[in-house]
Design a protein around this motif. Sequence first.
Motif, PDB file in Angstrom:
ATOM      1  N   LEU A 207       0.820  -1.178   0.078  1.00  0.00           N
ATOM      2  CA  LEU A 207       0.099  -0.026   0.141  1.00  0.00           C
ATOM      3  C   LEU A 207       0.740   1.219  -0.037  1.00  0.00           C
ATOM      4  O   LEU A 207       0.325   2.292  -0.166  1.00  0.00           O
ATOM      5  CB  LEU A 207      -0.882   0.044   1.035  1.00  0.00           C
ATOM      6  CG  LEU A 207      -2.126  -1.038   1.172  1.00  0.00           C
ATOM      7  CD1 LEU A 207      -2.681  -1.283   2.716  1.00  0.00           C
ATOM      8  CD2 LEU A 207      -2.941  -0.920   0.112  1.00  0.00           C
ATOM      9  N   LYS A 208       2.057   1.203   0.113  1.00  0.00           N
ATOM     10  CA  LYS A 208       2.836   2.292   0.334  1.00  0.00           C
ATOM     11  C   LYS A 208       2.992   3.435  -0.749  1.00  0.00           C
ATOM     12  O   LYS A 208       3.250   4.408  -0.578  1.00  0.00           O
ATOM     13  CB  LYS A 208       4.404   1.936   0.717  1.00  0.00           C
ATOM     14  CG  LYS A 208       5.252   1.532  -0.201  1.00  0.00           C
ATOM     15  CD  LYS A 208       6.581   1.235   0.364  1.00  0.00           C
ATOM     16  CE  LYS A 208       7.488   0.746  -1.014  1.00  0.00           C
ATOM     17  NZ  LYS A 208       8.904   0.152  -0.261  1.00  0.00           N
ATOM     18  N   SER A 209       2.715   2.873  -2.102  1.00  0.00           N
ATOM     19  CA  SER A 209       2.587   3.548  -3.323  1.00  0.00           C
ATOM     20  C   SER A 209       1.461   4.525  -3.108  1.00  0.00           C
ATOM     21  O   SER A 209       1.531   5.779  -3.806  1.00  0.00           O
ATOM     22  CB  SER A 209       2.645   2.957  -4.478  1.00  0.00           C
ATOM     23  OG  SER A 209       1.371   2.177  -4.435  1.00  0.00           O
ATOM     24  N   GLY A 210       0.316   4.278  -2.132  1.00  0.00           N
ATOM     25  CA  GLY A 210      -0.570   5.171  -2.279  1.00  0.00           C
ATOM     26  C   GLY A 210      -0.497   6.077  -1.411  1.00  0.00           C
ATOM     27  O   GLY A 210      -1.299   7.094  -0.846  1.00  0.00           O
ATOM     28  N   VAL A 211       0.753   6.317  -0.394  1.00  0.00           N
ATOM     29  CA  VAL A 211       1.022   7.318   0.735  1.00  0.00           C
ATOM     30  C   VAL A 211       1.791   8.349  -0.178  1.00  0.00           C
ATOM     31  O   VAL A 211       2.707   8.248  -0.918  1.00  0.00           O
ATOM     32  CB  VAL A 211       1.976   6.516   1.689  1.00  0.00           C
ATOM     33  CG1 VAL A 211       2.251   7.954   2.782  1.00  0.00           C
ATOM     34  CG2 VAL A 211       1.170   5.430   2.449  1.00  0.00           C
ATOM     35  N   PRO A 212       1.311   9.787   0.074  1.00  0.00           N
ATOM     36  CA  PRO A 212       2.191  11.021  -0.788  1.00  0.00           C
ATOM     37  C   PRO A 212       3.589  10.736  -0.319  1.00  0.00           C
ATOM     38  O   PRO A 212       4.342  11.194  -1.210  1.00  0.00           O
ATOM     39  CB  PRO A 212       1.405  12.161   0.020  1.00  0.00           C
ATOM     40  CG  PRO A 212       0.109  11.666   0.266  1.00  0.00           C
ATOM     41  CD  PRO A 212       0.309  10.153   0.898  1.00  0.00           C
ATOM     42  N   MET A 213       4.004  10.523   0.570  1.00  0.00           N
ATOM     43  CA  MET A 213       5.597  10.301   1.014  1.00  0.00           C
ATOM     44  C   MET A 213       5.943   8.929   0.427  1.00  0.00           C
ATOM     45  O   MET A 213       7.267   8.733   0.388  1.00  0.00           O
ATOM     46  CB  MET A 213       5.869  10.265   2.415  1.00  0.00           C
ATOM     47  CG  MET A 213       5.722  11.898   2.859  1.00  0.00           C
ATOM     48  SD  MET A 213       6.138  12.196   4.600  1.00  0.00           S
ATOM     49  CE  MET A 213       7.824  11.985   4.495  1.00  0.00           C
TER      50      MET A 213
END
Length: 248
Positions: A207-213
């Motif tokens: 899911l990290k690609s959905g985090v702005p950072m």
Amino acid sequence: MKKVALVTGGSRGIGAATAQQLAAAGYAVCINYLHNHDAAQQAVQGILVQGGTAIAIQADVAVEAEVVRLFSELDQQLGRLDALVNNAGILMQQCRLEDLTAERINRLFSTNVTSYFLCCREAVKRMSSRHGGQGGAIVNVSSAAARLGSPNEYVDYAATKGAIDTLTKGLSVEVANEGIRVNCVRPGLIYTTMHADGGEANRVERLKSGVPMQRGGTPDEVAAAIGFLLSDAASYITGSFVDVSGGR
Ligand code: NAP
């Protein structure tokens, strides 16, 4: 004399990082845990070798009598309580809402919500000027899930965190004039083993690609926000929410 902090669920993950940082900031720390005696001892040892003060107390914070015992043992072993970090929490196997059972929902609410209320109750009895206390600070660990709802994963878990946001708002006003500050951190995707309990150990990577950072967070990054909210640097901050979630 050292200030005293209680971290529920302090044996692993965000709680262990918080206990370690609070000890480095000069608190005597009580690490509460449920089953994992070895992890709790490791967390205590990690603090002791740095010259800090720490004890571990096993107690199921979902059970009222256990919470009462936890606070009474803490009174005896460390003395006056200055800071409470309500952090112990669980989630369960990812599923859709139509597959939830009352048993599961009730277990989540007793561990993630009732426990926070009970620990706040015991802390307020000790900290509030209304009861002859010297004041103190409480940080509740909620989740970005309270805002996002965790669809297709665990709406029940997300709802427990929504309840924590409401608890924070209500209690912060109730005790604002009694020397107690009550704040909340809402972590996003943090690298701990909790995600494995939902059946997906690599959830942060997915899911990290959905985090702005574009990355997950560390337990230390959450602990730093908790430490700030407990500290005198946050002396005029109460009823506030700090999202530690990379912009999500
Ligand atoms: P974790 O690594 O799974 O650790 C959970 C801790 O809670 C352990 O110390 C565990 O003790 C303790 N615990 C569980 N049930 C308990 C009970 N009934 N009584 C006492 N202790 C209990 O969890 P984490 O990821 O660090 O999460 C900590 C908090 O942050 C939770 O409230 C969680 O909802 C919240 N959060 C986490 C994330 C994330 O991405 N990781 C994101 C948002 C919010 P044992 O070691 O004995 O099992």
